[in-house]
Write a protein that holds these residues in place. Sequence first.
Motif, PDB file in Angstrom:
ATOM      1  N   TYR A  86      33.521  39.765  55.067  1.00 20.75           N
ATOM      2  CA  TYR A  86      32.601  40.868  55.318  1.00 20.75           C
ATOM      3  C   TYR A  86      33.230  41.822  56.327  1.00 20.75           C
ATOM      4  N   PHE A  87      33.036  43.123  56.083  1.00 17.72           N
ATOM      5  CA  PHE A  87      33.406  44.135  57.086  1.00 17.72           C
ATOM      6  C   PHE A  87      32.087  44.716  57.563  1.00 17.72           C
ATOM      7  N   GLY A  88      31.577  44.249  58.677  1.00 21.78           N
ATOM      8  CA  GLY A  88      30.238  44.673  59.112  1.00 21.78           C
ATOM      9  C   GLY A  88      29.245  44.283  58.037  1.00 21.78           C
ATOM     10  N   LYS A  89      28.541  45.283  57.502  1.00 25.10           N
ATOM     11  CA  LYS A  89      27.527  44.984  56.481  1.00 25.10           C
ATOM     12  C   LYS A  89      28.121  44.923  55.074  1.00 25.10           C
ATOM     13  N   VAL A  90      29.380  45.389  54.929  1.00 20.29           N
ATOM     14  CA  VAL A  90      29.984  45.430  53.586  1.00 20.29           C
ATOM     15  C   VAL A  90      30.492  44.047  53.199  1.00 20.29           C
ATOM     16  N   LYS A  91      29.910  43.503  52.115  1.00 16.71           N
ATOM     17  CA  LYS A  91      30.350  42.192  51.638  1.00 16.71           C
ATOM     18  C   LYS A  91      31.482  42.408  50.630  1.00 16.71           C
ATOM     19  N   ALA A  92      32.690  42.615  51.156  1.00 19.57           N
ATOM     20  CA  ALA A  92      33.831  42.951  50.289  1.00 19.57           C
ATOM     21  C   ALA A  92      34.122  41.809  49.320  1.00 19.57           C
ATOM     22  N   VAL A  93      34.103  40.575  49.828  1.00 18.23           N
ATOM     23  CA  VAL A  93      34.276  39.382  48.990  1.00 18.23           C
ATOM     24  C   VAL A  93      33.119  38.455  49.346  1.00 18.23           C
ATOM     25  N   GLY A 147      39.197  44.173  38.032  1.00 19.14           N
ATOM     26  CA  GLY A 147      37.842  44.696  38.261  1.00 19.14           C
ATOM     27  C   GLY A 147      37.916  46.153  38.677  1.00 19.14           C
ATOM     28  N   PRO A 148      36.747  46.811  38.716  1.00 18.23           N
ATOM     29  CA  PRO A 148      36.730  48.226  39.073  1.00 18.23           C
ATOM     30  C   PRO A 148      37.016  48.442  40.552  1.00 18.23           C
ATOM     31  N   SER A 149      37.202  49.698  40.915  1.00 20.61           N
ATOM     32  CA  SER A 149      37.502  50.055  42.300  1.00 20.61           C
ATOM     33  C   SER A 149      36.412  49.519  43.242  1.00 20.61           C
ATOM     34  N   GLY A 150      36.863  48.927  44.354  1.00 17.71           N
ATOM     35  CA  GLY A 150      35.908  48.501  45.382  1.00 17.71           C
ATOM     36  C   GLY A 150      35.253  47.152  45.128  1.00 17.71           C
ATOM     37  N   CYS A 151      35.744  46.373  44.148  1.00 14.95           N
ATOM     38  CA  CYS A 151      35.067  45.114  43.808  1.00 14.95           C
ATOM     39  C   CYS A 151      35.570  43.931  44.642  1.00 14.95           C
ATOM     40  N   GLY A 152      36.582  44.154  45.486  1.00 16.70           N
ATOM     41  CA  GLY A 152      37.026  43.091  46.384  1.00 16.70           C
ATOM     42  C   GLY A 152      38.354  42.437  46.019  1.00 16.70           C
ATOM     43  N   LYS A 153      39.071  43.007  45.064  1.00 18.25           N
ATOM     44  CA  LYS A 153      40.347  42.410  44.632  1.00 18.25           C
ATOM     45  C   LYS A 153      41.388  42.420  45.758  1.00 18.25           C
ATOM     46  N   THR A 154      41.585  43.613  46.339  1.00 21.77           N
ATOM     47  CA  THR A 154      42.618  43.753  47.367  1.00 21.77           C
ATOM     48  C   THR A 154      42.277  42.916  48.592  1.00 21.77           C
ATOM     49  N   THR A 155      40.995  42.907  48.948  1.00 23.23           N
ATOM     50  CA  THR A 155      40.582  42.113  50.110  1.00 23.23           C
ATOM     51  C   THR A 155      40.904  40.638  49.867  1.00 23.23           C
ATOM     52  N   THR A 156      40.639  40.153  48.653  1.00 21.55           N
ATOM     53  CA  THR A 156      40.959  38.755  48.327  1.00 21.55           C
ATOM     54  C   THR A 156      42.459  38.528  48.477  1.00 21.55           C
ATOM     55  N   ILE A 215      46.767  38.410  55.935  1.00 26.35           N
ATOM     56  CA  ILE A 215      46.616  39.664  56.686  1.00 26.35           C
ATOM     57  C   ILE A 215      45.156  39.792  57.160  1.00 26.35           C
ATOM     58  N   TYR A 216      44.205  39.346  56.326  1.00 30.57           N
ATOM     59  CA  TYR A 216      42.809  39.253  56.749  1.00 30.57           C
ATOM     60  C   TYR A 216      42.444  37.792  56.961  1.00 30.57           C
ATOM     61  N   LYS A 217      41.597  37.561  57.937  1.00 27.11           N
ATOM     62  CA  LYS A 217      41.060  36.220  58.161  1.00 27.11           C
ATOM     63  C   LYS A 217      39.713  36.137  57.445  1.00 27.11           C
ATOM     64  N   ASP A 244      49.797  44.051  44.420  1.00 26.97           N
ATOM     65  CA  ASP A 244      48.606  44.893  44.499  1.00 26.97           C
ATOM     66  C   ASP A 244      48.831  46.183  43.714  1.00 26.97           C
ATOM     67  N   GLU A 245      48.335  46.228  42.500  1.00 29.69           N
ATOM     68  CA  GLU A 245      48.466  47.392  41.615  1.00 29.69           C
ATOM     69  C   GLU A 245      49.879  47.959  41.636  1.00 29.69           C
ATOM     70  N   PRO A 246      50.917  47.146  41.408  1.00 29.27           N
ATOM     71  CA  PRO A 246      52.283  47.632  41.630  1.00 29.27           C
ATOM     72  C   PRO A 246      52.725  48.720  40.654  1.00 29.27           C
TER      73      PRO A 246
HETATM   74  P1  ATP Z   1      40.559  49.261  44.700  1.00 31.55           P
HETATM   75  O1  ATP Z   1      40.955  48.951  43.299  1.00 31.55           O
HETATM   76  O2  ATP Z   1      39.891  50.609  44.848  1.00 31.55           O
HETATM   77  O3  ATP Z   1      41.631  49.013  45.710  1.00 31.55           O
HETATM   78  P2  ATP Z   1      39.389  46.706  45.389  1.00 31.55           P
HETATM   79  O4  ATP Z   1      38.702  45.963  44.303  1.00 31.55           O
HETATM   80  O5  ATP Z   1      40.749  46.258  45.752  1.00 31.55           O
HETATM   81  O6  ATP Z   1      39.356  48.250  45.056  1.00 31.55           O
HETATM   82  P3  ATP Z   1      38.718  46.268  48.135  1.00 31.55           P
HETATM   83  O7  ATP Z   1      39.789  47.165  48.660  1.00 31.55           O
HETATM   84  O8  ATP Z   1      38.920  44.820  48.269  1.00 31.55           O
HETATM   85  O9  ATP Z   1      38.408  46.626  46.623  1.00 31.55           O
HETATM   86  O10 ATP Z   1      37.354  46.688  48.841  1.00 31.55           O
HETATM   87  C1  ATP Z   1      36.114  46.007  48.647  1.00 31.55           C
HETATM   88  C2  ATP Z   1      35.036  46.652  49.491  1.00 31.55           C
HETATM   89  O11 ATP Z   1      35.306  46.427  50.879  1.00 31.55           O
HETATM   90  C3  ATP Z   1      34.924  48.148  49.337  1.00 31.55           C
HETATM   91  O12 ATP Z   1      33.570  48.500  49.429  1.00 31.55           O
HETATM   92  C4  ATP Z   1      35.693  48.686  50.527  1.00 31.55           C
HETATM   93  O13 ATP Z   1      35.225  49.962  50.895  1.00 31.55           O
HETATM   94  C5  ATP Z   1      35.434  47.644  51.581  1.00 31.55           C
HETATM   95  N1  ATP Z   1      36.564  47.506  52.515  1.00 31.55           N
HETATM   96  C6  ATP Z   1      37.817  47.122  52.211  1.00 31.55           C
HETATM   97  N2  ATP Z   1      38.598  47.063  53.303  1.00 31.55           N
HETATM   98  C7  ATP Z   1      37.813  47.409  54.344  1.00 31.55           C
HETATM   99  C8  ATP Z   1      38.035  47.546  55.767  1.00 31.55           C
HETATM  100  N3  ATP Z   1      39.224  47.272  56.316  1.00 31.55           N
HETATM  101  N4  ATP Z   1      36.989  47.937  56.514  1.00 31.55           N
HETATM  102  C9  ATP Z   1      35.780  48.184  55.964  1.00 31.55           C
HETATM  103  N5  ATP Z   1      35.495  48.079  54.653  1.00 31.55           N
HETATM  104  C10 ATP Z   1      36.498  47.697  53.851  1.00 31.55           C
END
Ligand code: ATP
Length: 359
Positions: free
Chosen positions: A12-19, A36-45, A52-54, A158-160
């Motif tokens: 979670y980033f504050g209130k955003v449940k990224a994963v 998955g579509p943009s913003g679905c949490g792939k990169t965060t995972t 890099i993220y805990k 990551d989307e290379p």
């Molecule tokens: P994309 O294909 O656009 O990269 P993604 O599936 O990889 O999307 P993430 O980058 O994992 O998505 O982001 C998931 C959610 O977490 C999004 O709502 C994003 O705005 C939020 N998010 C990601 N990184 C951070 C961060 N460092 N601080 C705050 N919110 C973040």
Amino acid sequence: MPSIRVVNLKKYFGKVKAVDGVSFEVKDGEFVALLGPSGCGKTTTLLTLAGIYKPTSGEIYFDDVLVNDVPPKYREVGMVFQNYALYPHMTVFENIAFPLRARKIPKEEIEKRVVEIARKLLIDNLLERRPSQLSGGQQQRVALARALVKQPKVLLFDEPLSNLDANLRMLMRAEIKHLQQELGITSVYVTHDQAEAMTMASRIAVFNQGKLVQYGTPDEIYENPKNMFVASFIGNPPTNFLKGFSVEVEKGQTILKRDDVVLKIPKELETNLKEVVVGIRPEHCEVVHNKQENAIPGTVYVVEPLGRDIIVNVQTDRGELVKVFGDPAKIPSVGEKVFLVPHLEKIHLFNPETEETIL
Ligand code: ATP
């Protein structure tokens, strides 16, 4: 090479449940795509796998070792990004050698390993150039070489290929797959491109809104999508959805009705639903000129030629636009009245409320 196990991962980033509670495993030497579509949490995972993220909570295991608290440099992962992240002032050789120099490996060993990996990636003739003197595809190969030269145990992408043009993307797609198979490095590959995931990965994890919706082989996900989201995300053009069909179950068959249309599915369906959504893939439907059983009337809206195929866009009497692959030898005219005849054994039915697949 280690296997990877992710257990109930939350970030979670504050209130955003990224994963938000994701679990999956990657077998030793396997190539898995996170799609998955943009913003679905792939990169965060992916960044959590890299260290890099805990995680906010949950566990990540490499083999059976919990790595939550292991810093990135001890995880032995190589990363390849969309923007290459090459150092502009260094030559290709120096860029590839960089991670080895940081580890204080002897000069001769560095030289040997850089040349070896550059040969494998067909960039050994470019070692003296700087990144600005390379094409996008060549830069991506350098980035890949730099990730591989460390002999990582896990490769994270990551989307290379996002910055490459369509032809080069197809070329590199095959090359990365070939290389991954040859080296057998456990790999996780983030993409929003379903064709990339389908063609490269042995299993695909489909993400939506921080959750893992379905995990399976490309065939499983294509043949048996779990819900409307997966059915529309996998396949190009996506699955067509026709809403508002009433359901009657008879012995040995299910009868769907809407206006004058009657579709007789040769299968008994167990359901309490009064109405369903019908999902038809563009490759599982014919366009015909004569009224017949199981046909949906419509009007040709536009025809898109693709060379080997055509995509016929048919507007149904209810106004839905249905895309169907057609025969380039029989191009229908715009405005023509036609009938859509779906392959009934291939169609999917969905619950209109939950959007889950019921057939
Ligand atoms: P994309 O294909 O656009 O990269 P993604 O599936 O990889 O999307 P993430 O980058 O994992 O998505 O982001 C998931 C959610 O977490 C999004 O709502 C994003 O705005 C939020 N998010 C990601 N990184 C951070 C961060 N460092 N601080 C705050 N919110 C973040």
